[in-house]
Scaffold this motif. Structure first.
Motif, PDB file in Angstrom:
ATOM      1  N   GLY A 140      34.308 -47.543 -27.757  1.00 53.16           N
ATOM      2  CA  GLY A 140      34.705 -46.987 -28.389  1.00 53.16           C
ATOM      3  C   GLY A 140      34.589 -45.847 -29.846  1.00 53.16           C
ATOM      4  O   GLY A 140      33.686 -45.581 -29.498  1.00 53.16           O
ATOM      5  N   THR A 141      35.424 -45.323 -30.615  1.00 53.94           N
ATOM      6  CA  THR A 141      34.951 -44.482 -31.549  1.00 53.94           C
ATOM      7  C   THR A 141      34.423 -45.114 -32.058  1.00 53.94           C
ATOM      8  O   THR A 141      34.808 -45.861 -32.683  1.00 53.94           O
ATOM      9  CB  THR A 141      35.674 -43.179 -31.165  1.00 53.94           C
ATOM     10  N   VAL A 142      32.881 -44.491 -33.252  1.00 52.78           N
ATOM     11  CA  VAL A 142      33.257 -44.893 -34.982  1.00 52.78           C
ATOM     12  C   VAL A 142      34.316 -44.486 -35.293  1.00 52.78           C
ATOM     13  O   VAL A 142      35.093 -43.762 -35.700  1.00 52.78           O
ATOM     14  CB  VAL A 142      31.653 -43.964 -35.288  1.00 52.78           C
ATOM     15  N   ALA A 152      32.390 -49.235 -38.077  1.00 53.14           N
ATOM     16  CA  ALA A 152      33.320 -50.148 -36.778  1.00 53.14           C
ATOM     17  C   ALA A 152      33.514 -49.639 -36.122  1.00 53.14           C
ATOM     18  O   ALA A 152      33.655 -47.559 -36.321  1.00 53.14           O
ATOM     19  CB  ALA A 152      34.706 -50.980 -38.129  1.00 53.14           C
ATOM     20  N   LEU A 153      33.114 -49.780 -34.615  1.00 51.87           N
ATOM     21  CA  LEU A 153      34.505 -49.139 -33.851  1.00 51.87           C
ATOM     22  C   LEU A 153      36.327 -49.344 -33.223  1.00 51.87           C
ATOM     23  O   LEU A 153      36.709 -50.056 -34.447  1.00 51.87           O
ATOM     24  CB  LEU A 153      33.767 -49.759 -32.432  1.00 51.87           C
ATOM     25  N   SER A 154      36.334 -48.311 -33.169  1.00 49.92           N
ATOM     26  CA  SER A 154      37.680 -48.666 -32.762  1.00 49.92           C
ATOM     27  C   SER A 154      38.283 -49.588 -31.924  1.00 49.92           C
ATOM     28  O   SER A 154      39.473 -50.061 -31.965  1.00 49.92           O
ATOM     29  CB  SER A 154      38.820 -47.069 -31.904  1.00 49.92           C
ATOM     30  N   SER A 155      37.285 -50.388 -30.857  1.00 50.79           N
ATOM     31  CA  SER A 155      37.960 -51.068 -31.100  1.00 50.79           C
ATOM     32  C   SER A 155      37.841 -52.327 -31.458  1.00 50.79           C
ATOM     33  O   SER A 155      37.845 -53.970 -30.534  1.00 50.79           O
ATOM     34  CB  SER A 155      36.870 -51.496 -29.133  1.00 50.79           C
ATOM     35  N   MET A 156      37.007 -52.682 -32.798  1.00 48.99           N
ATOM     36  CA  MET A 156      36.887 -54.108 -33.392  1.00 48.99           C
ATOM     37  C   MET A 156      38.025 -54.205 -34.336  1.00 48.99           C
ATOM     38  O   MET A 156      37.858 -52.497 -34.866  1.00 48.99           O
ATOM     39  CB  MET A 156      35.470 -53.747 -34.769  1.00 48.99           C
ATOM     40  N   ASN A 157      37.609 -55.203 -34.613  1.00 45.95           N
ATOM     41  CA  ASN A 157      39.196 -55.485 -35.766  1.00 45.95           C
ATOM     42  C   ASN A 157      38.799 -55.599 -37.315  1.00 45.95           C
ATOM     43  O   ASN A 157      39.679 -55.078 -38.310  1.00 45.95           O
ATOM     44  CB  ASN A 157      39.506 -56.865 -35.784  1.00 45.95           C
ATOM     45  N   THR A 158      37.047 -55.608 -37.529  1.00 47.15           N
ATOM     46  CA  THR A 158      36.786 -55.118 -38.594  1.00 47.15           C
ATOM     47  C   THR A 158      35.840 -54.217 -39.083  1.00 47.15           C
ATOM     48  O   THR A 158      34.829 -54.663 -38.389  1.00 47.15           O
ATOM     49  CB  THR A 158      36.614 -56.382 -39.522  1.00 47.15           C
ATOM     50  N   ILE A 159      34.954 -54.172 -40.367  1.00 44.94           N
ATOM     51  CA  ILE A 159      33.843 -53.203 -40.539  1.00 44.94           C
ATOM     52  C   ILE A 159      31.932 -54.507 -39.900  1.00 44.94           C
ATOM     53  O   ILE A 159      33.313 -55.733 -40.769  1.00 44.94           O
ATOM     54  CB  ILE A 159      33.393 -52.492 -41.665  1.00 44.94           C
ATOM     55  N   VAL A 160      31.093 -54.481 -39.691  1.00 42.27           N
ATOM     56  CA  VAL A 160      30.394 -55.439 -39.749  1.00 42.27           C
ATOM     57  C   VAL A 160      29.039 -54.310 -40.460  1.00 42.27           C
ATOM     58  O   VAL A 160      29.194 -53.894 -41.223  1.00 42.27           O
ATOM     59  CB  VAL A 160      29.668 -55.472 -38.030  1.00 42.27           C
ATOM     60  N   LYS A 161      28.615 -55.391 -41.274  1.00 37.05           N
ATOM     61  CA  LYS A 161      26.973 -54.785 -41.803  1.00 37.05           C
ATOM     62  C   LYS A 161      26.294 -54.938 -40.431  1.00 37.05           C
ATOM     63  O   LYS A 161      25.811 -55.738 -39.855  1.00 37.05           O
ATOM     64  CB  LYS A 161      26.419 -56.583 -42.758  1.00 37.05           C
ATOM     65  N   LEU A 177      22.854 -41.977 -34.854  1.00 32.56           N
ATOM     66  CA  LEU A 177      23.469 -41.869 -33.533  1.00 32.56           C
ATOM     67  C   LEU A 177      25.048 -41.892 -33.766  1.00 32.56           C
ATOM     68  O   LEU A 177      25.784 -41.814 -33.478  1.00 32.56           O
ATOM     69  CB  LEU A 177      22.806 -42.891 -32.546  1.00 32.56           C
ATOM     70  N   ALA A 178      25.157 -42.890 -35.339  1.00 30.93           N
ATOM     71  CA  ALA A 178      26.879 -43.650 -35.144  1.00 30.93           C
ATOM     72  C   ALA A 178      26.879 -42.419 -36.054  1.00 30.93           C
ATOM     73  O   ALA A 178      28.544 -42.197 -35.502  1.00 30.93           O
ATOM     74  CB  ALA A 178      26.897 -44.945 -35.986  1.00 30.93           C
ATOM     75  N   GLY A 201      33.215 -37.572 -32.242  1.00 26.15           N
ATOM     76  CA  GLY A 201      33.913 -38.324 -31.401  1.00 26.15           C
ATOM     77  C   GLY A 201      33.708 -38.929 -30.109  1.00 26.15           C
ATOM     78  O   GLY A 201      34.554 -39.185 -29.390  1.00 26.15           O
ATOM     79  N   THR A 202      32.281 -38.836 -29.694  1.00 27.96           N
ATOM     80  CA  THR A 202      31.766 -39.297 -28.243  1.00 27.96           C
ATOM     81  C   THR A 202      32.232 -40.400 -28.746  1.00 27.96           C
ATOM     82  O   THR A 202      31.750 -41.465 -29.837  1.00 27.96           O
ATOM     83  CB  THR A 202      30.255 -39.108 -28.528  1.00 27.96           C
ATOM     84  N   THR A 203      32.039 -41.321 -27.359  1.00 29.58           N
ATOM     85  CA  THR A 203      32.185 -42.895 -27.235  1.00 29.58           C
ATOM     86  C   THR A 203      31.098 -43.421 -27.300  1.00 29.58           C
ATOM     87  O   THR A 203      30.296 -43.485 -26.524  1.00 29.58           O
ATOM     88  CB  THR A 203      33.127 -43.383 -25.856  1.00 29.58           C
ATOM     89  N   VAL A 204      31.164 -44.799 -27.962  1.00 31.86           N
ATOM     90  CA  VAL A 204      29.747 -45.205 -28.144  1.00 31.86           C
ATOM     91  C   VAL A 204      29.642 -47.227 -27.357  1.00 31.86           C
ATOM     92  O   VAL A 204      31.213 -47.344 -27.628  1.00 31.86           O
ATOM     93  CB  VAL A 204      29.884 -45.400 -30.102  1.00 31.86           C
ATOM     94  N   SER A 205      28.817 -47.130 -26.952  1.00 34.99           N
ATOM     95  CA  SER A 205      28.729 -48.868 -26.292  1.00 34.99           C
ATOM     96  C   SER A 205      27.544 -49.493 -26.850  1.00 34.99           C
ATOM     97  O   SER A 205      27.032 -49.215 -27.135  1.00 34.99           O
ATOM     98  CB  SER A 205      28.754 -48.890 -25.183  1.00 34.99           C
ATOM     99  N   ILE A 206      27.948 -50.498 -28.189  1.00 33.92           N
ATOM    100  CA  ILE A 206      26.989 -50.807 -28.332  1.00 33.92           C
ATOM    101  C   ILE A 206      26.571 -52.762 -28.396  1.00 33.92           C
ATOM    102  O   ILE A 206      27.790 -53.236 -29.002  1.00 33.92           O
ATOM    103  CB  ILE A 206      27.076 -51.262 -30.764  1.00 33.92           C
ATOM    104  N   THR A 207      25.703 -53.162 -28.336  1.00 32.57           N
ATOM    105  CA  THR A 207      25.700 -54.410 -28.333  1.00 32.57           C
ATOM    106  C   THR A 207      25.254 -55.393 -29.296  1.00 32.57           C
ATOM    107  O   THR A 207      23.926 -55.092 -29.921  1.00 32.57           O
ATOM    108  CB  THR A 207      24.315 -55.143 -26.766  1.00 32.57           C
ATOM    109  N   PHE A 208      25.643 -56.111 -29.740  1.00 31.08           N
ATOM    110  CA  PHE A 208      25.095 -57.113 -31.003  1.00 31.08           C
ATOM    111  C   PHE A 208      24.908 -57.879 -30.539  1.00 31.08           C
ATOM    112  O   PHE A 208      25.518 -59.384 -29.446  1.00 31.08           O
ATOM    113  CB  PHE A 208      26.718 -57.540 -31.768  1.00 31.08           C
ATOM    114  N   ASP A 209      24.531 -58.960 -31.319  1.00 28.88           N
ATOM    115  CA  ASP A 209      23.725 -60.049 -30.624  1.00 28.88           C
ATOM    116  C   ASP A 209      23.536 -60.801 -32.618  1.00 28.88           C
ATOM    117  O   ASP A 209      23.349 -59.925 -33.616  1.00 28.88           O
ATOM    118  CB  ASP A 209      22.716 -60.198 -30.615  1.00 28.88           C
ATOM    119  N   GLY A 210      23.456 -61.991 -32.407  1.00 28.75           N
ATOM    120  CA  GLY A 210      23.146 -62.871 -33.923  1.00 28.75           C
ATOM    121  C   GLY A 210      23.928 -64.137 -33.215  1.00 28.75           C
ATOM    122  O   GLY A 210      24.648 -64.254 -32.523  1.00 28.75           O
TER     123      GLY A 210
END
Length: 126
Positions: A30-32, A46-55, A84-85, A92-101
């Protein structure tokens, strides 16, 4: 012979337990939507596709995310990810981020507030 089966049984149980505590992975696109800084040195996103902000990471020390399969995020890596963010936010560029943990949800709309994440991969689309 009985010892062999007993050993195999307990080995299988140990393997199952090890796999059940393995880190999760989620990819969000999504977008930042939000970027923030909080003392001491924590960067949030937080990306537009996320429900909340992350650390996201730390500007003061290596960022260690419990359960990350890819080690720590160095200060230099943190600044690169954040740069990059910022560029994506500004353009307004779309971003794809893979998170793990250990605390990864099943989807991008299920994060707990302020979840510490490890950025395994970030991609800005043209």
């Amino acid at each position: 012979m009985h010892r062999v089966y007993k050993g195999l049984f307990f080995g299988a149980i140990a393997s199952a337990i090890a796999f059940s505590v393995h880190a999760g992975t989620v990819t969000c696109e999504g977008t930042v939507a939000a970027l923030s800084y909080h003392q001491p040195g924590q960067l949030h996103l937080a990306l537009s596709s996320m429900n909340t902000i992350v650390k996201l990471c730390s500007t003061d020390q290596e960022w260690v995310t419990p359960g990350s399969l890819y080690g720590t995020t160095t200060i230099v890596s943190c600044m690169t990810i954040y740069s990059l963010a910022v560029a994506a936010k500004k353009s307004g560029t779309t971003v794809s981020i893979t998170f793990d943990g250990d605390q990864m949800p099943s989807s991008c709309t299920s994060f707990a507030a302020w979840t510490p994440v490890n950025v395994r991969y970030i991609h800005l689309y043209p």
